[in-house]
Design an enzyme around this catalytic site. Structure first.
Site, PDB file in Angstrom:
ATOM      1  N   GLY A 217       0.821  -1.204   0.000  1.00 45.87           N
ATOM      2  CA  GLY A 217       0.000   0.000   0.000  1.00 45.87           C
ATOM      3  C   GLY A 217       0.857   1.258   0.000  1.00 45.87           C
ATOM      4  CB  SER A 218       0.083   4.657   1.165  1.00 40.59           C
ATOM      5  OG  SER A 218      -1.023   4.846   0.306  1.00 40.59           O
ATOM      6  CB  THR A 219       4.319   1.478   3.621  1.00 38.45           C
ATOM      7  OG1 THR A 219       4.107   0.228   2.944  1.00 38.45           O
ATOM      8  CG2 THR A 219       3.370   1.588   4.807  1.00 38.45           C
ATOM      9  CG  PHE A 220       6.068   0.694  -2.966  1.00 34.36           C
ATOM     10  CD1 PHE A 220       7.045  -0.267  -2.758  1.00 34.36           C
ATOM     11  CD2 PHE A 220       6.013   1.318  -4.204  1.00 34.36           C
ATOM     12  CE1 PHE A 220       7.955  -0.595  -3.759  1.00 34.36           C
ATOM     13  CE2 PHE A 220       6.914   0.995  -5.213  1.00 34.36           C
ATOM     14  CZ  PHE A 220       7.882   0.037  -4.991  1.00 34.36           C
ATOM     15  CE  LYS A 221       0.502   6.688  -1.969  1.00 33.96           C
ATOM     16  NZ  LYS A 221      -0.701   7.303  -1.372  1.00 33.96           N
TER      17      LYS A 221
END
Length: 487
Positions: A217-221
């Site tokens: 999810g957005s942790t990959f940002k």
């Protein structure tokens, strides 16, 4: 001698030679394999009849061998078994060994090459052979806090020391008690094992490092932001942040979580995009950078690496040759992005340690029966995915996430915390997985943490990383700060 007697003599001689060759093969060549065969009861008794070394956390044995009055001589005993099961594994007369009980078996049993002189000394003095003690890097206070905060929710917590790579906590839920598999009754051990296998929630799976991998999810940002900084962007660089982003060569559009609007004028800085976790801006940023740039940065943080801590770690995965639309989705941690909680803790640790990623490890040192150190793990650099300047700039942006963005539930009074939330769609009708990764204190980190809660756990209503995972991470970081003097 007549012909029939001569022929019979040749046959008898051939049979004798065959028996001699077979006996030599069994006694010399195949001896090792036969001794190691789990069906060899005498070997089993001999192995269990030798004192097996303890597994130690913070100077206290959490696993040891207790003398008993039965043919096995010793009973493997597990204190706080469910708490440490992910690290220690089990030692079973039926199902063998797992985790540290397996990877460090030669040391624990006393048969390792590094213990040769100890064995020789025991032989000369007539003392009984004793296995070595294996001291883990786990911090008991951090491990306990992680387990308590995660509770009964399915998921995992990993905490690392960013400066060394030491694994301070590794918790997986649900868990199990290794003692139920370490008994000396084959029937009872089999019954316990089958009961564990029958549980749909998979208590034998170490969700922290093995088994399933998860969309981050957005942790990959954080990975995309790191790639952008290397490419010349900075925190104030303006990004295109529409309410709906058209995905190239498709009829689909990508929106933001909950249908939110990132910006009234469709423009937003990189720092603002990370703070509020804007999907459309990061998806567009990923396409502008190109998948090759994002992929290289992810690999520098450990994606695809065959890690051993010394427990085997399932490699995290990335899409193969995605098109632009798939690149957009992968850049927000969806599509074919998959990661272990350890991998996401490594991302946080690499940023926290001024851009230097240390190789994670679980075994601190090994001591013989006289407490002499025979093996010791030295911290080792794994890669440098960021420059110090870029890491510091990304840290500042992550501080904004916790101070006024999606990660406010991770705030710790008097301590500056850096973090990033994630809410990852699973591609099913089930609720999303929830994530938080971060570190504290932001200016001099002593702990980096990743929290995964499968399908939002038991939280009712809408689930997000900020609502579900961030409070768990806060508890873990608070314990680490109290234990390791970072507050």
């Amino acid at each position: 001698m007549n012909e029939p007697i001569r022929r019979l003599s040749i046959v008898v001689l051939a049979m004798i030679l065959t028996l001699m060759v077979a006996a030599s093969y069994i006694q010399v060549i195949a001896a090792g394999d036969l001794n190691a065969d789990a069906r060899n009861v005498r070997t089993l008794y001999r192995e269990y009849g030798t004192f097996r070394g303890p597994i130690v956390v913070d100077g206290e044995s959490v696993v040891w061998s207790e003398p008993v009055d039965d043919p096995f001589n010793y009973q493997r005993t597990y204190a706080d078994g469910p708490l440490y099961a992910a690290a220690t594994g089990y030692y079973s007369i039926v199902f063998g060994r797992t985790a540290i009980e397996q990877t460090e078996n030669d040391l624990l049993s006393g048969t390792a090459d590094s213990l040769f002189w100890t064995r020789l000394s025991n032989l000369v003095s007539g003392e009984t052979q004793r296995g070595a003690s294996v001291e883990l890097t786990l911090d008991a206070a951090v491990q306990e806090a992680a387990a308590a905060a995660l509770g009964d929710s399915s998921g995992a917590v990993v905490a690392l020391d960013p400066a060394t790579g030491e694994v301070l906590a590794m918790v997986t839920s649900p868990t199990y008690d290794p003692a139920t598999l370490a008994g000396h009754s084959s029937a009872e051990v089999n019954e316990s094992y089958q009961a564990l296998l029958a549980q749909e929630d998979g208590p034998l799976v170490n969700r922290a490092i093995a088994g399933d991998t998860y969309p981050p999810g957005s942790t990959f940002k954080l990975v995309v932001a790191a790639a952008a900084l290397e490419a010349g962007y900075d925190a104030d660089s303006e990004l295109y942040a529409p309410d709906q982003l058209e995905l190239p060569d498709t009829s689909r559009t990508l929106g933001n979580y909950g249908g939110e609007s990132c910006s009234a004028n469709e423009r937003q800085t990189l720092a603002e995009s990370l703070e509020m976790s804007c999907n459309t801006s990061f998806a567009n940023l990923g396409m502008q950078l190109g998948w090759g740039v994002v992929e290289r940065k992810a690999e520098e943080f450990g994606w695809g690496e065959q890690l051993s801590i010394p427990l085997a770690v399932t490699p995290s995965r990335l899409p193969v040759n995605p098109d632009e639309a798939q690149t957009a989705m992968a850049s927000i941690g969806q599509y074919d992005d998959r990661a272990t909680p350890l991998q996401m803790a490594m991302v946080a640790a690499g940023i926290a340690n001024d851009g230097v990623l240390m190789r994670p490890y679980l075994v601190d040192n090994v001591r013989d029966a006289d407490l002499r150190v025979v093996e010791e793990t030295e911290p080792a650099e794994m890669s440098q995915p960021m420059t110090r300047a870029d890491a510091n700039e990304l840290t500042d942006m992550m501080v904004g996430v916790v101070e006024s963005g999606t990660g406010t539930a991770a705030q710790i009074s008097g301590v500056e915390v850096a973090g990033k939330t994630g809410t990852a769609e699973t591609g099913t009708d089930e609720r999303p997985h929830t994530w938080f990764v971060g570190f504290a204190p932001a200016d001099n980190p002593v702990v980096a943490v990743a929290v995964l809660v499968e399908n939002g756990g038991s939280t009712e209503g809408e689930v997000t990383g900020g609502r579900v995972a961030a409070p768990i991470a806060r508890s873990v970081m608070e314990a680490a700060l109290a234990s390791r003097g970072g507050s």
